[in-house]
Write a protein that holds these residues in place. Structure first.
Motif, PDB file in Angstrom:
ATOM      1  N   UNK A 109       0.822  -1.207   0.000  1.00  0.00           N
ATOM      2  CA  UNK A 109       0.000   0.000   0.000  1.00  0.00           C
ATOM      3  C   UNK A 109       0.854   1.254   0.000  1.00  0.00           C
ATOM      4  N   UNK A 110       1.921   1.239   0.775  1.00  0.00           N
ATOM      5  CA  UNK A 110       2.719   2.444   0.944  1.00  0.00           C
ATOM      6  C   UNK A 110       4.037   2.418   0.209  1.00  0.00           C
ATOM      7  N   UNK A 111       4.483   1.216  -0.120  1.00  0.00           N
ATOM      8  CA  UNK A 111       5.849   1.053  -0.604  1.00  0.00           C
ATOM      9  C   UNK A 111       6.220   1.985  -1.737  1.00  0.00           C
ATOM     10  N   UNK A 112       5.270   2.233  -2.618  1.00  0.00           N
ATOM     11  CA  UNK A 112       5.648   3.009  -3.780  1.00  0.00           C
ATOM     12  C   UNK A 112       5.433   4.504  -3.586  1.00  0.00           C
ATOM     13  N   UNK A 113       4.669   4.891  -2.583  1.00  0.00           N
ATOM     14  CA  UNK A 113       4.479   6.329  -2.402  1.00  0.00           C
ATOM     15  C   UNK A 113       5.425   6.895  -1.359  1.00  0.00           C
ATOM     16  N   UNK A 114       5.902   6.029  -0.460  1.00  0.00           N
ATOM     17  CA  UNK A 114       6.708   6.524   0.647  1.00  0.00           C
ATOM     18  C   UNK A 114       8.127   6.883   0.252  1.00  0.00           C
ATOM     19  N   UNK A 162      21.261  -7.916   2.542  1.00  0.00           N
ATOM     20  CA  UNK A 162      20.013  -7.142   2.631  1.00  0.00           C
ATOM     21  C   UNK A 162      19.546  -6.757   1.241  1.00  0.00           C
ATOM     22  N   UNK A 163      18.271  -7.004   0.976  1.00  0.00           N
ATOM     23  CA  UNK A 163      17.703  -6.712  -0.340  1.00  0.00           C
ATOM     24  C   UNK A 163      16.492  -5.811  -0.151  1.00  0.00           C
ATOM     25  N   UNK A 164      16.421  -4.740  -0.913  1.00  0.00           N
ATOM     26  CA  UNK A 164      15.296  -3.811  -0.805  1.00  0.00           C
ATOM     27  C   UNK A 164      14.178  -4.261  -1.729  1.00  0.00           C
ATOM     28  N   UNK A 165      13.071  -4.646  -1.154  1.00  0.00           N
ATOM     29  CA  UNK A 165      12.008  -5.282  -1.931  1.00  0.00           C
ATOM     30  C   UNK A 165      10.926  -4.285  -2.326  1.00  0.00           C
ATOM     31  N   UNK A 166      10.677  -4.225  -3.607  1.00  0.00           N
ATOM     32  CA  UNK A 166       9.667  -3.327  -4.136  1.00  0.00           C
ATOM     33  C   UNK A 166       8.430  -4.150  -4.468  1.00  0.00           C
ATOM     34  N   UNK A 167       7.267  -3.702  -4.003  1.00  0.00           N
ATOM     35  CA  UNK A 167       6.073  -4.530  -4.170  1.00  0.00           C
ATOM     36  C   UNK A 167       5.695  -4.752  -5.623  1.00  0.00           C
ATOM     37  N   UNK A 168       6.167  -3.890  -6.520  1.00  0.00           N
ATOM     38  CA  UNK A 168       5.838  -4.116  -7.925  1.00  0.00           C
ATOM     39  C   UNK A 168       6.713  -5.203  -8.530  1.00  0.00           C
ATOM     40  N   UNK A 169       7.750  -5.526  -7.839  1.00  0.00           N
ATOM     41  CA  UNK A 169       8.659  -6.563  -8.318  1.00  0.00           C
ATOM     42  C   UNK A 169       9.000  -7.452  -7.131  1.00  0.00           C
ATOM     43  N   UNK A 205      10.794  -1.888   0.771  1.00  0.00           N
ATOM     44  CA  UNK A 205      11.536  -0.689   0.403  1.00  0.00           C
ATOM     45  C   UNK A 205      11.164   0.506   1.281  1.00  0.00           C
ATOM     46  N   UNK A 206       9.899   0.589   1.690  1.00  0.00           N
ATOM     47  CA  UNK A 206       9.477   1.743   2.483  1.00  0.00           C
ATOM     48  C   UNK A 206      10.227   1.799   3.808  1.00  0.00           C
ATOM     49  N   UNK A 207      10.654   0.668   4.308  1.00  0.00           N
ATOM     50  CA  UNK A 207      11.313   0.622   5.608  1.00  0.00           C
ATOM     51  C   UNK A 207      12.775   0.225   5.513  1.00  0.00           C
ATOM     52  N   UNK A 208      13.268   0.173   4.289  1.00  0.00           N
ATOM     53  CA  UNK A 208      14.637  -0.315   4.097  1.00  0.00           C
ATOM     54  C   UNK A 208      15.636   0.553   4.851  1.00  0.00           C
ATOM     55  N   UNK A 209      15.462   1.870   4.684  1.00  0.00           N
ATOM     56  CA  UNK A 209      16.414   2.787   5.305  1.00  0.00           C
ATOM     57  C   UNK A 209      16.400   2.649   6.824  1.00  0.00           C
ATOM     58  N   UNK A 210      15.215   2.472   7.398  1.00  0.00           N
ATOM     59  CA  UNK A 210      15.105   2.313   8.849  1.00  0.00           C
ATOM     60  C   UNK A 210      15.911   1.117   9.319  1.00  0.00           C
ATOM     61  N   UNK A 211      15.718   0.017   8.623  1.00  0.00           N
ATOM     62  CA  UNK A 211      16.383  -1.212   9.036  1.00  0.00           C
ATOM     63  C   UNK A 211      17.900  -1.090   8.883  1.00  0.00           C
TER      64      UNK A 211
END
Lengths: 289, 541
Positions: free
Chosen positions: A233-238, B65-72, B99-105
């Motif tokens: 849901x957020x991955x692409x906008x964040x 560590x791999x940054x996972x994008x939901x489109x892929x 990917x949204x939390x990659x930087x945090x981790x």
């Protein structure tokens, strides 16, 4: 019954009903909309035709998320965390709350103060992380379960509830030869179903919704489904700041909706079953305490 | 009495908390080595049953560590990953992080030094990572150049030696191995309805005035439309168009200063936010906005679905976005003859330029704990081979020869399955086989990439390349130490805030560019934009 039907009362009731229906709609409409979107044909969505009824019903979005490699594993993880976490939490909280509900216990007041203090001040992210990892919990499922075994808020609810139980019953049980643990197990816990259900629901919802602790403490295979949901849901906008791939990638809203529906539905379904306890448990503690 | 006791108690607790933290910090350093050591020791018995062929050496086990994008969405059994493990004798343990939390981790693991993986993908030493690196959280990989022969060879081949040296931090060391591009791609830009141009007999736009006329013509036909919209946030529009006006500002301005821009002739920063170029730029946008040619919703992020809706329904006809996205819109529209086309950068006062890009991208870093591994050299050598050798580069880009493609006399032919797939070669290769993920692909050869796309895209890229200096380099990052970075940060925030507020006001017409420009410049000067600029120029190397 008839004497309550004054004009004022009827108007008052009507207003309350209107407000409640409004609140109900506010909560329900987005959910129905999402359901409709998740079941609609993508073409209809892009052309802005979908409102509350799905147009061109198809289950492609659901099929697609079920094909995501880790969806079911994440789902299973969440169910595990919720089940086991809630169980551990209920046991630990009860064990802590019962002694603290006895004002004659030595040090009870100080213990209460420590509990309340830690409710408002905590170590912060990095100290917590260091603590958990030095305890050797990171990368194990216990990192999700143990640190959250006792929540101060739930603890206080339970303490107040236990305090409200008549002490004569316990005294009678003690005289009849039960030990303290026996009293807790055979008398207090059965009498506290309402409070335990409330606390259990709070805890279950917490475990179900939690993604952050999963992210920082766990390995990929142990991730809960909420992290999966968040990524979709957020991955692409964040990540807009990192120019490039993130801006290029978009996920269809039907898939987002389908993920939201599938990952929130189970916990929502829990509510009606626990509702009767829920209301009672919330009020009982405070009214009598 | 009661109060003093409570107070005392609280005090003891606070003190003990600090004491505990101090102790943990100390022990954590030794603690970090353990997981790595044990994971290395365990690996043989795990591997043996699966591998029947006796190997000279057990595969090296690398946690990554791999940054996972939901489109892929990442799949462990992607063909390229299995193949890479087999060919390079390595056993990857992928930590797949959203990917949204990659930087945090990453930040947490580097800050605490606990549970660090051996390798972190998709990172650079910008921002927080720079100070973490300088404080010893990362391996200065430039010190181990002899372990990375393939990387060095690619850098030389692409002529990137200078660019690589510019990635060194204040101590003169480089802390990551960036992705390498031989030629930067023109992967997004002005996209508009070709069918409208044809129907109206309008020429292909070359300048911003041409664009204005096209938008105006569309507005005249469709009065309730907002012809120009954007995808994601206004940043996409800004960073793709500003360079034609000689500036690059705002949230994603090249150089990351928000309010400064780079003078490519003089080779120094200047106060872009109060320059003439910016004034012209913002006037142009204000004009579009005023005449209803620019989507007023663009101030908020417009997500992919809304954007597709606007384009597909004819509410908008032009946009700044990426080429990959055209297909989705075209497939779902109900407008007859609908055809989107991407065009090369438009010419502005400073020439035709696109968003600045470096020929280096995010890449691989090694947390400090990795250097404690006994087989550190082997780890680095393996990583170098997997990602930067010719064989590895081809694998991550094209897949496995004979399965996804065949090569005859240097001509690449994709398998029928890929060519006939509904989503196209590029997307299918990504999703099904794991090729072309910008997390794992670190060598980008333009010509090889273009084979994955349709001829149209390749043609546009050729056209752009022929125009010369369309894609400029990202300006160099100054070498700040912690103190200087702090100084610059203190000035940067209020400047950027003021800039954003004014930019918004100028575009929406709340302030007039003609009348209020001086007030704006004065405000920026009061906030010491000159001093901010000086700090940057003084710390260039």
């Amino acid at each position: 019954m008839k004497k309550y039907r004054t004009k004022g009362n009827i108007i008052f009731d009507a207003i309350i009903y209107i407000i409640m229906i409004f609140v109900l709609l506010v909560c329900l409409v987005p959910f129905i909309y999402m359901l409709a979107v998740s079941l609609s044909d993508p073409k209809a969505i892009v052309n802005n035709k979908v409102s509350l009824i799905p147009i061109g019903i198809n289950f492609e979005a659901y099929k697609q998320i079920f094909r995501y490699p880790n969806f079911f594993r994440a789902y299973g993880n969440t169910i595990f965390y919720t089940g086991v976490g809630t169980l551990i939490s209920l046991i630990m909280t009860t064990l802590f709350a019962y002694p603290l509900s006895k004002p004659n216990l030595w040090g009870q007041k100080i213990a209460m103060k420590i509990v309340v203090f830690s409710m408002f001040f905590s170590g912060g992210l990095i100290p917590n992380y260091l603590l958990i990892s030095n305890l050797g919990l990171t990368g194990t499922r216990f990192a999700m379960l143990l640190p959250f075994a006792i929540s101060q808020f739930n603890l206080i609810i339970l303490i107040n509830f236990f305090k409200s139980l008549p002490s004569e019953i316990e005294e009678a049980a003690l005289i009849d030869g039960l030990s303290y643990f026996g009293v807790l197990r055979k008398i207090i816990v059965p009498l506290s179903k309402a409070a335990l259900a409330t606390v259990g629901l709070y805890t279950a919802v917490f475990f179900w919704n939690d993604w952050f602790n999963g992210l920082i403490y766990l390995d990929t295979k142990q991730y809960p489904v909420m992290l999966f949901l968040r990524n979709i849901v957020n991955g692409t906008t964040m990540v807009g700041d990192a120019a490039g791939s993130a801006d290029k990638a978009t996920i269809a809203i039907s898939i987002k909706s389908a993920v939201i529906i599938t990952s929130t539905l189970p916990i929502i379904i829990l509510y009606p079953f626990l509702q009767k306890y829920f209301v009672k448990g919330l009020t009982v503690g405070s009214v009598k305490g | 009495m009661k109060k003093t006791v409570t107070l005392l108690l609280v005090l003891t607790m606070v003190v003990s908390l600090f004491a505990a933290c101090g102790k943990k910090n100390g022990s954590s350093e030794t603690g970090t080595k353990d997981p790595v050591a044990t994971s290395g020791a365990k690996e043989p018995d795990k591997q043996d049953p699966g591998n029947k062929e006796p190997e000279k050496q057990d595969p090296v086990k690398i946690k990554i560590y791999y940054s996972d994008n939901a489109t892929l969405p990442f799949k462990e059994d992607w063909l390229v990953i299995k193949e890479a493990e087999k060919r390079f004798n390595v056993d990857f343990d992928f930590e797949v992080i959203p990917i949204a939390d990659y930087q945090t981790k990453v930040s947490l693991t580097l800050n605490t030094g606990n549970n660090a993986p051996d390798v972190i993908l998709y990172q650079s030493t910008q921002g927080e990572n720079a100070s973490l690196a300088l404080n010893g959280a990362l391996v200065p990989i430039s010190d181990y150049a002899e372990y990375t022969p393939n990387f060095n060879a690619r850098v030389e081949e692409f002529g990137l030696t200078g660019a690589i040296n510019r990635l060194n931090l204040a101590d003169g060391k480089r802390y990551y191995m960036p992705g390498l591009f031989d030629v930067p791609f023109y992967d997004g830009g002005l996209i508009l309805r070709e069918d409208f141009l044809e129907a109206e007999g309008l020429a292909v736009p070359k300048t911003f005035d041409d664009l204005y006329n096209i938008l105006k013509a569309y507005k005249a036909k469709n009065p309730d439309s907002y012809p120009l919209t954007i995808l994601a946030g206004p940043r996409v529009l800004y960073r793709m168009t500003m360079p034609s006006f000689g500036v690059s500002l705002g949230k994603n301005g090249a150089g990351g200063t928000n309010t400064l821009s780079w003078d490519y002739e003089k080779g120094e920063y200047f106060e872009g936010a109060i320059s003439d170029g910016y004034k012209q730029y913002i006037s142009y946008l204000a004009k579009l906005y005023n005449e209803g040619l620019l989507d007023p919703e663009m101030a908020d992020p417009i997500d992919g679905d809304k954007w597709s809706q606007k384009m597909a329904s004819g509410k908008s006809m032009a946009t700044y976005a990426y080429y990959d996205q055209i297909g989705g819109v075209s497939a779902s529209t109900e407008i007859e003859g609908f055809k989107l086309q991407m065009y090369p950068s438009l010419e502005g006062p400073a020439g035709a330029h696109h968003q600045q890009k470096n020929r280096t991208g995010s890449g691989i870093m090694f947390p400090a704990a990795t250097a404690q591994r006994k087989d550190f050299e082997r780890v680095v050598r393996t990583i170098d081979e997997v990602f930067f050798s010719e064989e590895g580069a081809k694998l991550w880009c094209l897949g496995v020869e004979g399965v996804t493609y065949t090569e005859e006399n240097g001509v690449i032919k994709y398998s029928d399955e890929l060519v006939n797939s509904a989503e196209g070669v590029y997307k299918t290769l990504q999703v099904k086989y794991g090729c072309g993920s910008d997390v794992t692909q670190l060598v980008w050869v333009n010509e090889r990439e273009m084979t994955k796309y349709d001829e149209n895209y390749a043609r546009i890229n050729k056209e752009v390349a022929a125009m010369g200096d369309v894609i400029q380099q990202i300006p160099p990052t100054p070498l700040f130490d912690d103190m200087k970075a702090e100084d610059a940060g203190v000035l940067q925030t209020p400047l950027f805030d003021t800039f954003s507020v004014w930019a918004d006001a100028f575009i929406t017409g709340k302030k007039s560019v003609d009348n209020d420009w001086d007030a704006y410049v004065n405000e920026m000067k009061t906030l010491k934009i000159d001093e901010f600029c000086k700090i940057y120029n003084d710390n260039l190397n």
